[in-house]
Design a protein around this motif. Structure first.
Motif, mmCIF file in Angstrom:
data_model
loop_
_atom_site.group_PDB
_atom_site.id
_atom_site.type_symbol
_atom_site.label_atom_id
_atom_site.label_comp_id
_atom_site.label_asym_id
_atom_site.label_seq_id
_atom_site.Cartn_x
_atom_site.Cartn_y
_atom_site.Cartn_z
ATOM 1 N N THR A 294 7.489 -0.277 2.736
ATOM 2 C CA THR A 294 7.682 -1.609 3.317
ATOM 3 C C THR A 294 6.384 -2.115 3.927
ATOM 4 O O THR A 294 5.403 -1.382 4.044
ATOM 5 C CB THR A 294 8.770 -1.583 4.410
ATOM 6 N N GLN A 295 6.390 -3.374 4.314
ATOM 7 C CA GLN A 295 5.276 -3.954 5.060
ATOM 8 C C GLN A 295 5.832 -4.746 6.240
ATOM 9 O O GLN A 295 6.999 -5.127 6.243
ATOM 10 C CB GLN A 295 4.422 -4.855 4.172
ATOM 11 N N THR A 296 4.985 -4.966 7.220
ATOM 12 C CA THR A 296 5.431 -5.661 8.427
ATOM 13 C C THR A 296 5.833 -7.092 8.095
ATOM 14 O O THR A 296 5.125 -7.802 7.386
ATOM 15 C CB THR A 296 4.303 -5.677 9.482
ATOM 16 N N GLN B 147 6.531 3.209 6.095
ATOM 17 C CA GLN B 147 5.181 2.700 5.898
ATOM 18 C C GLN B 147 4.815 2.630 4.423
ATOM 19 O O GLN B 147 4.087 1.738 3.996
ATOM 20 C CB GLN B 147 4.168 3.566 6.643
ATOM 21 N N LYS C 41 1.779 9.078 5.805
ATOM 22 C CA LYS C 41 2.559 7.929 6.241
ATOM 23 C C LYS C 41 4.050 8.238 6.187
ATOM 24 O O LYS C 41 4.498 9.066 5.404
ATOM 25 C CB LYS C 41 2.257 6.725 5.345
#
Length: 503
Positions: free
Chosen positions: A415-417, A412, A408
């Protein structure tokens, strides 16, 4: 000189490689996540797609891994084709010189087959793990390829005589049918040291084969070393001044490992016992946080803008405040050269792979574009261990390249979306959301069969906008539809959330 800094905690291990207090590499391993890269698994073929020459393999994960025909060992392919077609003694086996185009994945595997596979790349976005049967086992001085009889040498070993010497030694030591990649750390090593590495890796391969024979479907057979030991194995050499860890048990484990594989460095393993976090003490924490920013400042006053998508990454170079002291062309060249070095560092730290387009500042002179290209390619070769292909700088100042994907990206991992913008990086304005809610409210009022009052529950920001800026619109809707509209603010609602209820 460089240092390896290890922040080991019960929830996560972080390893940083720093040079003159500047972060050069960063690695993470969380204990609630399952590392897959380099893992050997007894996979089960679940689907075969001849159109794209790919087999999907159940490896015990949420998504099946994919095994392309280009990642299938030729010897295995020949053996499987012979089994499937049930060739008799009079028929000839496919020749080893056969090309990939003459092979088909549906002739090699069928659904339900078991196969020893290795994960070559972690799952990325919606894609499953990339698999291979061209196995590799990394050691301190060589990477053993137990079923690929080829021999290669790291490009960073420049001396031609040393390359020949190492090839001759390894060729003599390798078991029949095996191959190897000679690592940079093998430079100057004795035959005894190389033999020790090869014997250990050969023994590991024999154990993997034995475990595969008795393993259950989708069972893990072999995993790489724990993260801190991996980094020590791959990076500990004469350039490393010390290895510092904040965990006493980890220090002892590393010491035992180094004593076994590189005893000359065992005195460089140190224990950090200060109360302040080790990454804070060495100034690493702030450098990690800066890697989440799109903008990267350059010493000269220029900057980089780094944007990454699923398909590709784009890096833009800006002069910023840098105006130079000579001609404009010299100013641009100096900024581009500085940017080139920083870009290589950012690619490593952010773990950016795949297709990358770099928009350097346009230069009028062809010789300067050649100089920039050569410098960038040289820096990549010297400071980045992952394979990359670079095209020459175009007349527009664009440089296109590909870099091997592995695991990743840093974004990635850390963090997160965003649940509001869904990864776009922006959301609708308060006004736009308000207009959409008003349209939905009007549609609801028009569809009413009986005249009843309405309660409209909103986020505080939308509530404030409607009661101050668009209150006349609410009054007009009440007049047009002969009803009463009650606005309710809910602190738990996001900007795009609302509820329309009949009272």
């Amino acid at each position: 000189m460089k240092k390896i800094l290890i922040d080991k905690n019960p929830w996560q291990t972080r390893v940083a490689i720093v040079e003159n207090n500047k972060l050069e590499n960063i690695y993470f391993e969380a204990y609630d996540e399952e590392p897959l890269e380099r893992t050997f698994i007894k996979g089960v073929i679940t689907a075969i797609l001849p159109g794209i020459q790919t087999a999907f393999v159940d490896i015990g994960q949420e998504r099946a891994g994919f095994l392309h025909i280009s990642e299938i060992d030729r010897e295995l392919a020949i053996k499987k084709i012979a089994e499937v077609t049930q060739l008799d003694d009079q028929e000839e086996l496919p020749k080893k010189t056969a090309t990939r185009k003459q092979m088909s994945v549906e002739k090699i595997f069928k659904e339900g087959d078991s196969a020893l596979i290795q994960v070559s790349k972690e799952p990325v976005y919606e894609k499953g793990a990339k698999l291979t049967t061209c196995f590799t086992l990394p050691g301190r001085f060589i990477v053993l390829m137990p079923n690929i009889p080829r021999l290669g040498v790291s490009k960073k070993i420049d001396d031609r005589n040393e390359r020949y010497r190492l090839k001759d030694i390894v060729r003599k030591l390798l078991p029949e049918g095996m191959g190897a990649i000679i690592r940079t750390t093998a430079d100057g090593r004795t035959e005894k040291e190389l033999a020790k590495d090869i014997n250990f890796l050969s023994s590991s391969w024999n154990t993997i084969q034995q475990n595969y024979a008795k393993a259950k479907p989708t069972e893990k057979i072999h995993e790489d070393l724990e993260l801190s030991l991996q980094i020590v194995r791959d990076h500990l050499d004469t350039d490393i001044e010390e290895v510092v860890t904040n965990n006493k048990e980890n220090q002892q484990a590393i010491y035992k490992f180094v004593k076994l594989v590189a005893p000359e460095f065992r005195n460089r393993i140190k224990y950090y016992d200060k109360p302040k976090n080790i990454f804070e003490y060495y100034g690493i924490e702030q450098q990690i946080e800066s890697l989440l920013n799109k903008k990267v400042p350059l010493k000269s006053g220029g900057s980089l803008i780094v944007e990454t998508t699923e398909a590709m990454s784009v890096i833009d170079v800006n002069t910023g405040k840098f105006v130079g002291k000579k001609s404009l062309e010299d100013t641009i060249l100096k900024t581009n050269l500085e940017a080139a070095e920083e870009i290589v560092r950012q690619l490593r730290l952010r773990n950016i792979g795949g297709l990358i387009v770099i928009d350097f500042i346009d230069m009028a002179e062809t010789s300067n574009r050649h100089r920039l290209f050569n410098y960038f390619e040289k820096t990549l070769k010297e400071k980045d261990k992952y394979q990359s292909v670079v095209l020459k700088v175009s007349e527009f100042g664009l440089l296109q390249m590909t870099r091997k994907r592995t695991g990743k990206t840093l974004i990635q991992k850390l963090t997160q979306t965003c649940p509001l913008c869904k990864g776009y990086g922006f959301i609708k304005s308060v006004a736009s959301e308000s207009y959409a809610i008003l349209r939905k409210l009007k549609e609801t009022l028009i569809g009413k069969k009986t005249q009843r009052d309405i309660a409209l529950t909103l986020s505080p920001r939308i509530f404030d906008y409607l009661t101050t800026i668009q209150f006349n619109a609410i009054l007009q809707l009440e007049k047009d539809h002969n009803c009463k509209i009650t606005l309710v603010s809910n602190d738990f609602y996001q900007v795009n959330q609302y509820k329309i209820e009949k009272l």
